[in-house]
Design a protein around this motif. Structure first.
Motif, PDB file in Angstrom:
ATOM      1  N   SER A  49       0.806  -1.225   0.000  1.00  0.00           N
ATOM      2  CA  SER A  49       0.000   0.000   0.000  1.00  0.00           C
ATOM      3  C   SER A  49       0.839   1.274   0.000  1.00  0.00           C
ATOM      4  N   ASP A  50       2.058   1.194   0.514  1.00  0.00           N
ATOM      5  CA  ASP A  50       2.928   2.368   0.559  1.00  0.00           C
ATOM      6  C   ASP A  50       4.059   2.298  -0.469  1.00  0.00           C
ATOM      7  N   ALA A  51       3.878   1.484  -1.511  1.00  0.00           N
ATOM      8  CA  ALA A  51       4.945   1.253  -2.495  1.00  0.00           C
ATOM      9  C   ALA A  51       5.307   2.504  -3.278  1.00  0.00           C
ATOM     10  N   VAL A  52       4.324   3.301  -3.631  1.00  0.00           N
ATOM     11  CA  VAL A  52       4.574   4.542  -4.369  1.00  0.00           C
ATOM     12  C   VAL A  52       3.756   5.662  -3.756  1.00  0.00           C
ATOM     13  N   GLU A  53       4.235   6.880  -3.955  1.00  0.00           N
ATOM     14  CA  GLU A  53       3.519   8.073  -3.508  1.00  0.00           C
ATOM     15  C   GLU A  53       2.659   8.597  -4.652  1.00  0.00           C
ATOM     16  N   PRO A  54       1.555   9.264  -4.336  1.00  0.00           N
ATOM     17  CA  PRO A  54       0.740   9.845  -5.408  1.00  0.00           C
ATOM     18  C   PRO A  54       1.582  10.748  -6.315  1.00  0.00           C
ATOM     19  N   GLY A  55       1.403  10.560  -7.627  1.00  0.00           N
ATOM     20  CA  GLY A  55       2.110  11.380  -8.608  1.00  0.00           C
ATOM     21  C   GLY A  55       3.464  10.845  -9.041  1.00  0.00           C
ATOM     22  N   GLN A  56       3.981   9.822  -8.366  1.00  0.00           N
ATOM     23  CA  GLN A  56       5.272   9.285  -8.803  1.00  0.00           C
ATOM     24  C   GLN A  56       5.122   8.630 -10.168  1.00  0.00           C
ATOM     25  N   LYS A  57       6.153   8.796 -10.982  1.00  0.00           N
ATOM     26  CA  LYS A  57       6.148   8.318 -12.367  1.00  0.00           C
ATOM     27  C   LYS A  57       6.706   6.899 -12.417  1.00  0.00           C
ATOM     28  N   VAL A  58       5.954   5.989 -13.054  1.00  0.00           N
ATOM     29  CA  VAL A  58       6.283   4.574 -13.033  1.00  0.00           C
ATOM     30  C   VAL A  58       6.227   3.984 -14.438  1.00  0.00           C
ATOM     31  N   VAL A  59       7.188   3.121 -14.745  1.00  0.00           N
ATOM     32  CA  VAL A  59       7.146   2.274 -15.933  1.00  0.00           C
ATOM     33  C   VAL A  59       6.916   0.863 -15.425  1.00  0.00           C
TER      34      VAL A  59
END
Length: 163
Positions: free
Chosen positions: A97-107
């Motif tokens: 659930s805490d793997a990424v923050e809102p707005g982080q750019k992911v491929v």
């Protein structure tokens, strides 16, 4: 992109007819992964593509961080999960659930795109966490199954394509 590099990868992909069930042609990248030169070529080609396309990506395995999406029950702590259909069954994926923050750019990277179920599920999990999905990237695309069409407006790229 090196056509010679792509050809060397293609030569290391082996096919298994009727696996995991009759009528399915399984494309196996295991020989590619265990060959150090081919594996380095694979990583270099993927890195060249991502760095050229997305210089400001936040998460992918390029020395900038990696976030796993795994089968249900394989990740500790609080998770988000999603059920989805495969070409020959059902499955469930999870992400912490805490793997990424809102707005982080992911491929999003996977080995193979068939019908698109797993990739779409991974996209949905990252959307729930409010990540910005820049692209879905795979080593092998089985074009006849039209899985990339299910990704709608998410950019998609495959190194090797098979009909």
């Amino acid at each position: 992109m090196s056509q010679q590099g792509l050809q060397s990868l293609r030569e290391r992909v082996r096919s298994f007819p009727d696996f995991p069930e009759p009528g399915v042609l399984f494309r196996d990248i295991s020989p590619l992964l265990k060959d150090p030169v081919a594996f380095r070529t694979l990583i270099d080609l993927l890195e060249d593509h991502v760095r050229a396309s997305f210089p400001k990506v936040d998460f992918i395995r390029l020395g900038i961080g990696f976030v796993p999406v795994r089968k249900k029950g394989k990740l500790p702590g609080a998770t988000q999960s999603i059920s989805y259909s495969l070409e020959y069954g059902k499955a469930e994926l999870e992400i912490q659930s805490d793997a990424v923050e809102p707005g982080q750019k992911v491929v999003i990277v996977d080995d193979l795109l068939a019908t698109g179920g797993t990739m779409c599920a991974a996209c949905e999990l990252l959307k729930r966490l409010k990540a910005e999905i820049l692209e879905c990237l795979v080593i092998i695309e089985l074009k006849a199954l039209k899985g990339s069409e299910k990704l709608n407006s998410i950019p998609f790229y495959s190194l090797l394509q098979y009909d």
